[in-house]
Every structure is written in C-alpha cells, then in structure tokens.
Design a protein around this motif. Sequence first.
Motif, PDB file in Angstrom:
ATOM      1  N   VAL A   1     -37.167  47.485  48.253  1.00 37.03           N
ATOM      2  CA  VAL A   1     -36.247  48.326  48.861  1.00 37.03           C
ATOM      3  C   VAL A   1     -35.499  49.196  47.829  1.00 37.03           C
ATOM      4  N   THR A   2     -35.393  50.327  48.192  1.00 33.93           N
ATOM      5  CA  THR A   2     -34.665  51.328  46.992  1.00 33.93           C
ATOM      6  C   THR A   2     -33.354  51.549  47.535  1.00 33.93           C
ATOM      7  N   GLY A   3     -32.476  51.485  46.793  1.00 31.70           N
ATOM      8  CA  GLY A   3     -31.187  51.803  46.931  1.00 31.70           C
ATOM      9  C   GLY A   3     -30.071  51.894  45.650  1.00 31.70           C
ATOM     10  N   LYS A   4     -28.768  52.653  45.946  1.00 27.93           N
ATOM     11  CA  LYS A   4     -28.001  52.510  44.812  1.00 27.93           C
ATOM     12  C   LYS A   4     -27.744  50.891  44.594  1.00 27.93           C
ATOM     13  N   THR A   5     -26.895  50.734  43.272  1.00 27.21           N
ATOM     14  CA  THR A   5     -26.367  49.562  42.950  1.00 27.21           C
ATOM     15  C   THR A   5     -25.468  48.947  44.063  1.00 27.21           C
ATOM     16  N   HIS A   6     -24.784  49.674  44.614  1.00 21.85           N
ATOM     17  CA  HIS A   6     -23.680  49.170  45.398  1.00 21.85           C
ATOM     18  C   HIS A   6     -24.086  49.009  46.786  1.00 21.85           C
ATOM     19  N   GLU A   7     -25.377  49.411  46.769  1.00 26.76           N
ATOM     20  CA  GLU A   7     -26.211  49.205  48.174  1.00 26.76           C
ATOM     21  C   GLU A   7     -26.944  47.865  48.256  1.00 26.76           C
ATOM     22  N   ILE A   8     -27.523  47.601  46.990  1.00 29.02           N
ATOM     23  CA  ILE A   8     -28.239  46.571  46.693  1.00 29.02           C
ATOM     24  C   ILE A   8     -27.575  45.255  46.842  1.00 29.02           C
ATOM     25  N   VAL A   9     -26.366  45.113  46.148  1.00 30.58           N
ATOM     26  CA  VAL A   9     -25.510  43.907  46.510  1.00 30.58           C
ATOM     27  C   VAL A   9     -25.266  43.437  47.739  1.00 30.58           C
ATOM     28  N   PRO A  10     -24.799  44.204  48.681  1.00 28.81           N
ATOM     29  CA  PRO A  10     -24.715  43.477  50.136  1.00 28.81           C
ATOM     30  C   PRO A  10     -26.002  43.229  50.660  1.00 28.81           C
TER      31      PRO A  10
ATOM     32  N   ARG B   1     -31.245  40.133  53.106  1.00 30.73           N
ATOM     33  CA  ARG B   1     -32.111  41.353  53.407  1.00 30.73           C
ATOM     34  C   ARG B   1     -33.131  41.427  52.183  1.00 30.73           C
ATOM     35  N   VAL B   2     -32.513  41.265  51.102  1.00 28.93           N
ATOM     36  CA  VAL B   2     -33.592  41.237  50.117  1.00 28.93           C
ATOM     37  C   VAL B   2     -33.511  39.781  49.191  1.00 28.93           C
ATOM     38  N   ASP B   3     -34.454  39.373  48.491  1.00 32.18           N
ATOM     39  CA  ASP B   3     -34.317  38.081  47.814  1.00 32.18           C
ATOM     40  C   ASP B   3     -33.916  38.293  46.356  1.00 32.18           C
ATOM     41  N   ILE B   4     -34.327  39.541  45.663  1.00 31.55           N
ATOM     42  CA  ILE B   4     -33.838  39.746  44.476  1.00 31.55           C
ATOM     43  C   ILE B   4     -33.567  41.083  44.272  1.00 31.55           C
ATOM     44  N   GLY B   5     -32.318  41.410  43.465  1.00 29.50           N
ATOM     45  CA  GLY B   5     -31.932  42.674  43.178  1.00 29.50           C
ATOM     46  C   GLY B   5     -32.362  43.131  41.741  1.00 29.50           C
ATOM     47  N   LEU B   6     -32.798  44.142  41.367  1.00 29.96           N
ATOM     48  CA  LEU B   6     -33.038  44.842  40.084  1.00 29.96           C
ATOM     49  C   LEU B   6     -32.345  45.898  39.728  1.00 29.96           C
ATOM     50  N   VAL B   7     -30.952  46.027  38.989  1.00 30.59           N
ATOM     51  CA  VAL B   7     -30.361  47.013  38.922  1.00 30.59           C
ATOM     52  C   VAL B   7     -30.071  47.396  37.455  1.00 30.59           C
ATOM     53  N   ALA B   8     -29.613  48.558  36.887  1.00 29.27           N
ATOM     54  CA  ALA B   8     -29.247  48.797  35.749  1.00 29.27           C
ATOM     55  C   ALA B   8     -27.710  48.802  35.647  1.00 29.27           C
ATOM     56  N   SER B   9     -27.140  47.541  35.826  1.00 28.16           N
ATOM     57  CA  SER B   9     -25.782  47.241  35.598  1.00 28.16           C
ATOM     58  C   SER B   9     -25.718  45.759  35.590  1.00 28.16           C
TER      59      SER B   9
END
Length: 302
Positions: A124-133, A139-147
Amino acid sequence: MELIDVFATVVEQQSLNKASQLLNVSQPALSRKIMRLEEELGIQLFVRKGKRLELTRAGEVCYEFALEQKRLERRLHEKLQAFKTSIKPASIVIGASLTTLQSTLPDLITIYTREYPNTDIKAVTGKTHEIVPLIKEKRVDIGLVASMIEDPSIVCVPLFDDPLCLVLPEGHPFADKEELFIQDLHELPMILFSRGTWYRVLMDEMFHRCGVHPDVKMEIDSFEAITRLVSTCKTATLLPESYLRHNLIEDNELTVRFIPELEQTKRTTSLLFTEEAVLEPSIRRFIDQAVRHYHTADEYTL
C-alpha cells in the motif's frame, strides 16, 4: 502469452543482451520475438536511443498489462493452493512511502520470497504521515518509510542512513571536475523532487543553510522520471544513494558525485510495526530478514 512474458523480461532487464542471457535464447532470436509481438499488436513497443531501449507509450501500456497478467497468474496459483493443502498461505501487507517503494521494498521482497515463495505480499503506497495511522489501525502489518518515527504505540527500527548524491549526465561540465563543493550547486540547472516531499524539504533546508540557490528547471515526484530527464535535458539532480544501482547509472549514462555537505544530508529508512504484529510468524520473519540484510541485528532483537 509467451511473447508478452518475453517482452516484460526485456523491459525489466532494460537490455536485449541481459534478457537473452536470462531467457537462455540468442539475442537475434529474442529480437525476432519482440518484432513478432509488435507485428501482432500492430504497433511499435520500443525505440532505440544509442545503446538503450526506451519504451514507447504503447510499450508502457503493454508492460502494465504484462504486470497485471503476472499478478493474475500468481493469484490463480495461490487460490488453487487452497485446494491442495489445508494450511492457509501466509500474507503480509506492507505500507511504503513512494521513495522506499521504488528503492528499498523490491530488494526486501526478493530476499523474503526467495525463502518463503508462497507468502502473499501486498503493498500500500502513501506518504509517511499516512502510513503511521494505517499501522495503528492494523490496515497494514509493516511500514517502510524514509524517516524515523517517535510514537509510543509503534516500534521503529532503523535500517540504514541514506545520504543524497549529485547525479549528472555524461559529458556534464562537473562530471570530471576534480573536486566539487556545495557552492557549485548555486544557480546550477537542476531537476528536483516536488515541493512538500520529504526529500525536497531536506534539500531546501540544506540549500538555505549553505546559502545555495540552484536553478530549478523541473519539480517531479518520481525517481524514474527524474532519472530519465536528467539524461534527456542534460541537467543535474540530487537522489538518495539507495536508489542509485549500478545498472541504473550505466543504462542511463549517468555519473554520481559525492559532496561532503550532501553526505551529511541524509534520511534514515526504517521499519514500523506494532508489538502485536510481530506475534504473526510471517511478519516477524520479514522484519528479521530485513534487519539482517542491513546488518543492524546488533542494534535490535525481536
């Protein structure tokens, strides 16, 4: 569908020579297959630019179809697997920012599926501030972000630091210059990330700090588009080091230069997840493999 599969391989390898080796066919035979596909479809899929093959717009549409065909075939095998075994296939949903989706996630998925090929992985693609919630809402198991994220309800595991690099087309006046300094970027024609993106914010802060004002010709939020346009427009750009694979540099005839101030301008790519999520074996295995791959096992242990 054999010709479509052959076509997709050529696109992904970005070279007839590499694709012919992978498919174990001669290059002339491979060229004939591509020509036959173009004849059947009645449209040109590639144009040659020097040593490089470049997709036409019709070729891009054809490649999108090829990817969808692969996804459908994979889903078919997964559905049929349910009739062969009573064990439900493992699944992982990964939320990734655009930068990590393009530069980091493909490697991690390749590493994981090599050992666990039957795992159903969705992105699932999104901006970092969208991935956290999305992580908090499960709704997602793991986040992968450049932050790096500081949130008491989320575990943040740093994977690697990713500095910016100056990327130039071959023949650029700076390509062979013995030394480059951050002041050399002042009024330099450049293509940069769109305003508001994390990397652009990082760049603008660095420009302001160093008193540098590049001549920004274009603002784009796609790694791939920036890479292609740098060669076409003969301009410079700044890209994270993790994206600059050897084949990408070679195929696009680019030069990479390191400048001290840029090396200090970096983001940290991290995995995000909840403590509850790692109770699922497939998710825990994915995290473990990612941590081992980037040699940070001594920093974090599940």
